[in-house]
Design an enzyme around this catalytic site. Structure first.
Site, PDB file in Angstrom:
ATOM      1  NE  ARG A  16      14.960   1.983 -10.900  1.00  0.00           N
ATOM      2  CZ  ARG A  16      15.473   2.288 -12.075  1.00  0.00           C
ATOM      3  NH1 ARG A  16      16.780   2.236 -12.272  1.00  0.00           N
ATOM      4  NH2 ARG A  16      14.682   2.653 -13.070  1.00  0.00           N
ATOM      5  CG  HIS A  45      10.447  -2.621 -16.358  1.00  0.00           C
ATOM      6  ND1 HIS A  45      10.168  -1.526 -17.133  1.00  0.00           N
ATOM      7  CD2 HIS A  45      10.241  -2.226 -15.072  1.00  0.00           C
ATOM      8  CE1 HIS A  45       9.809  -0.517 -16.342  1.00  0.00           C
ATOM      9  NE2 HIS A  45       9.853  -0.910 -15.094  1.00  0.00           N
ATOM     10  NE  ARG A  65      12.784  -0.383 -13.792  1.00  0.00           N
ATOM     11  CZ  ARG A  65      13.202   0.370 -14.806  1.00  0.00           C
ATOM     12  NH1 ARG A  65      14.279   0.036 -15.485  1.00  0.00           N
ATOM     13  NH2 ARG A  65      12.533   1.453 -15.144  1.00  0.00           N
ATOM     14  CG  ASP A  68       2.039  -2.198   3.352  1.00  0.00           C
ATOM     15  OD1 ASP A  68       2.253  -1.656   2.241  1.00  0.00           O
ATOM     16  OD2 ASP A  68       2.949  -2.393   4.207  1.00  0.00           O
ATOM     17  CG  ASN A 116      11.010  -2.810 -10.985  1.00  0.00           C
ATOM     18  OD1 ASN A 116      10.898  -3.417 -12.036  1.00  0.00           O
ATOM     19  ND2 ASN A 116      10.563  -1.577 -10.811  1.00  0.00           N
ATOM     20  CB  ALA A 149      -0.944  -0.014   1.198  1.00  0.00           C
ATOM     21  N   GLY A 150       2.029   1.148  -0.632  1.00  0.00           N
ATOM     22  CA  GLY A 150       2.940   2.294  -0.732  1.00  0.00           C
ATOM     23  C   GLY A 150       2.523   3.212  -1.869  1.00  0.00           C
ATOM     24  CB  VAL A 175       3.350   1.437  -7.053  1.00  0.00           C
ATOM     25  CG1 VAL A 175       2.663   0.776  -8.245  1.00  0.00           C
ATOM     26  CG2 VAL A 175       4.662   2.081  -7.500  1.00  0.00           C
TER      27      VAL A 175
HETATM   28  N1  APR Z   1       3.745  -7.729   2.247  1.00  0.00           N
HETATM   29  C1  APR Z   1       3.007  -6.632   1.961  1.00  0.00           C
HETATM   30  N2  APR Z   1       3.536  -5.414   1.782  1.00  0.00           N
HETATM   31  C2  APR Z   1       4.852  -5.287   1.912  1.00  0.00           C
HETATM   32  C3  APR Z   1       5.689  -6.376   2.196  1.00  0.00           C
HETATM   33  C4  APR Z   1       5.078  -7.641   2.373  1.00  0.00           C
HETATM   34  N3  APR Z   1       5.799  -8.727   2.659  1.00  0.00           N
HETATM   35  N4  APR Z   1       6.963  -5.927   2.266  1.00  0.00           N
HETATM   36  C5  APR Z   1       6.933  -4.611   2.009  1.00  0.00           C
HETATM   37  N5  APR Z   1       5.658  -4.218   1.796  1.00  0.00           N
HETATM   38  C6  APR Z   1       5.143  -2.892   1.514  1.00  0.00           C
HETATM   39  C7  APR Z   1       5.856  -1.778   2.268  1.00  0.00           C
HETATM   40  O1  APR Z   1       5.429  -1.727   3.621  1.00  0.00           O
HETATM   41  C8  APR Z   1       5.444  -0.555   1.457  1.00  0.00           C
HETATM   42  O2  APR Z   1       4.271   0.059   1.993  1.00  0.00           O
HETATM   43  O3  APR Z   1       5.336  -2.544   0.150  1.00  0.00           O
HETATM   44  C9  APR Z   1       5.151  -1.118   0.064  1.00  0.00           C
HETATM   45  C10 APR Z   1       6.042  -0.568  -1.023  1.00  0.00           C
HETATM   46  O4  APR Z   1       5.752   0.774  -1.151  1.00  0.00           O
HETATM   47  P1  APR Z   1       6.845   1.904  -1.458  1.00  0.00           P
HETATM   48  O5  APR Z   1       8.004   1.723  -0.553  1.00  0.00           O
HETATM   49  O6  APR Z   1       6.124   3.205  -1.473  1.00  0.00           O
HETATM   50  O7  APR Z   1       7.346   1.509  -2.946  1.00  0.00           O
HETATM   51  P2  APR Z   1       6.596   1.814  -4.334  1.00  0.00           P
HETATM   52  O8  APR Z   1       7.091   3.083  -4.894  1.00  0.00           O
HETATM   53  O9  APR Z   1       5.136   1.619  -4.159  1.00  0.00           O
HETATM   54  O10 APR Z   1       7.207   0.640  -5.234  1.00  0.00           O
HETATM   55  C11 APR Z   1       6.847  -0.699  -5.001  1.00  0.00           C
HETATM   56  O11 APR Z   1       6.926  -1.270  -7.330  1.00  0.00           O
HETATM   57  O12 APR Z   1       7.578  -0.056  -9.191  1.00  0.00           O
HETATM   58  C12 APR Z   1       7.968  -1.010  -8.254  1.00  0.00           C
HETATM   59  O13 APR Z   1      10.358  -0.724  -8.063  1.00  0.00           O
HETATM   60  C13 APR Z   1       9.130  -0.533  -7.416  1.00  0.00           C
HETATM   61  O14 APR Z   1       9.627  -2.660  -6.416  1.00  0.00           O
HETATM   62  C14 APR Z   1       9.003  -1.409  -6.202  1.00  0.00           C
HETATM   63  C15 APR Z   1       7.481  -1.582  -6.068  1.00  0.00           C
END
Ligand code: APR
Length: 308
Positions: A82, A175, A88, A33, A120, A10-11, A13
């Site tokens: 990243r 990608h 990536r 999340d 990624n 729930a970050g 993306v």
């Molecule tokens: N289960 C559920 N959620 C998780 C887990 C897990 N095991 N591990 C990490 N997360 C959550 C994190 O808590 C965070 O909220 O994944 C989320 C990732 O969000 P961001 O850090 O904001 O990253 P974001 O920009 O959304 O990118 C996510 O997509 O485009 C790709 O390269 C990017 O690999 C990355 C992914």
């Protein structure tokens, strides 16, 4: 009955994907999340935008996969983005552990779902999801080509001052920085850009497309792109749920197409209600085929880090 869409991670993306999903009224949303409270808070916030925007959807956030049971589609965005200077592929170790755990839960709770991977390094994570889930290849799809093509379309539009709607672009391959933009198959109102732009301008567009993600990482300084990646993901979700039979470049498991075996790679596919309904093999020149091979080699080097 409405479609059920689970978004894991729930970050940036994931939450933005949920936003597009609600605005386009694609279905009920479950946002998952590991961070406690955060998916619940974002889901509640998005739900409260419903009266303003006019959508009547169930939107919930959770840390428990029980609530995701029987989802039609699961979008996986969980994992680290990243940082400046990283490729990536540098994310493979940490994100493989996360994606493996997520996929095991998806299989347990939504065995008939279609999985769209966004985490990624993309093609390697799609491959991992395919192997861990045991799902048929029609139901494991990676989002990358729609985003890369959208970036190329945006750059062509900026160059020619033409509506983005007139522009089609095809970016195939992995990608990564070796992705394969195909100018011959990229058009403005049906006219190939090779007839509209000089070679050096096309080369500049190709190069900027290849480095498109890195350009944004460098600007943001923390985190990576999220508006266009989530919009691209939701176009795939929409194509599937509405059975639109859209031709889009997606990362799928290849069994001999383009001369490749046992790899997930970006190729043009038809997306409909069953997921990948067809893989299109377009003719490539020897140079383009060579570029595809270079791109595949980069993916295989990151696949080697997987413990399968
Ligand atoms: N289960 C559920 N959620 C998780 C887990 C897990 N095991 N591990 C990490 N997360 C959550 C994190 O808590 C965070 O909220 O994944 C989320 C990732 O969000 P961001 O850090 O904001 O990253 P974001 O920009 O959304 O990118 C996510 O997509 O485009 C790709 O390269 C990017 O690999 C990355 C992914």
């Amino acid at each position: 009955m409405r479609n059920k869409i689970t978004i894991v991670g729930a970050g940036f993306v994931g939450a933005t994907a949920a936003h597009w999903c609600a605005v386009k009224e694609l279905g009920d949303v479950v946002l998952v999340d590991i961070v406690e409270g955060m998916p619940q808070g974002k889901a509640l916030d998005l739900l409260q935008a419903g009266p303003v925007e006019g959508y009547d959807l169930h939107i919930v956030g959770t840390n428990d996969y029980k609530e995701t049971a029987n989802s039609d589609i699961v979008v996986i965005t969980a994992g680290l983005p990243r940082k400046p200077g990283m490729t990536r592929e540098d994310l493979v170790g940490v994100n493989a552990k996360i994606v493996r755990g997520v996929v095991e839960n998806v299989v347990a709770y939504s065995p008939n779902s279609i999985i769209i991977v966004v985490t990624n390094p993309l093609d390697t994570m799609v491959y991992l999801a395919k192997k861990v889930s045991g799902f048929p290849r029609e139901r494991i799809i990676g989002q990358a080509g729609v985003l890369d093509s959208a970036r190329m379309r945006a750059f062509i539009s900026m160059e020619l001052n033409v509506s983005v709607e007139n522009i089609h672009a095809f970016v195939l391959g992995g990608h990564g920085d070796e992705m394969v933009p195909l100018p011959r198959y990229s058009t403005v109102a049906g006219i190939p850009i090779t007839e509209l732009l000089p070679p050096e301008r096309i080369a500049a567009i190709v190069e900027r497309t290849r480095k498109g993600g890195g350009e944004i990482v460098a600007l943001l300084k923390q985190g990576s792109a999220f508006f266009a990646p989530s919009a691209a993901t939701m176009q795939m979700v929409e194509a599937i749920l509405k059975d639109r039979k859209m031709i889009l470049p997606c990362s799928v498991y290849l069994e001999g197409e383009y001369g490749m075996h046992d790899i997930c790679f970006g190729v043009p596919v038809k997306l409909g209600r069953s997921g990948v309904e067809q893989i299109l093999e377009i003719k490539l020149t020897p140079e383009e085929q060579e570029a595809m091979s270079r791109s595949a080699a980069l993916i295989r080097s990151s696949m080697a880090a997987l413990e399968l």
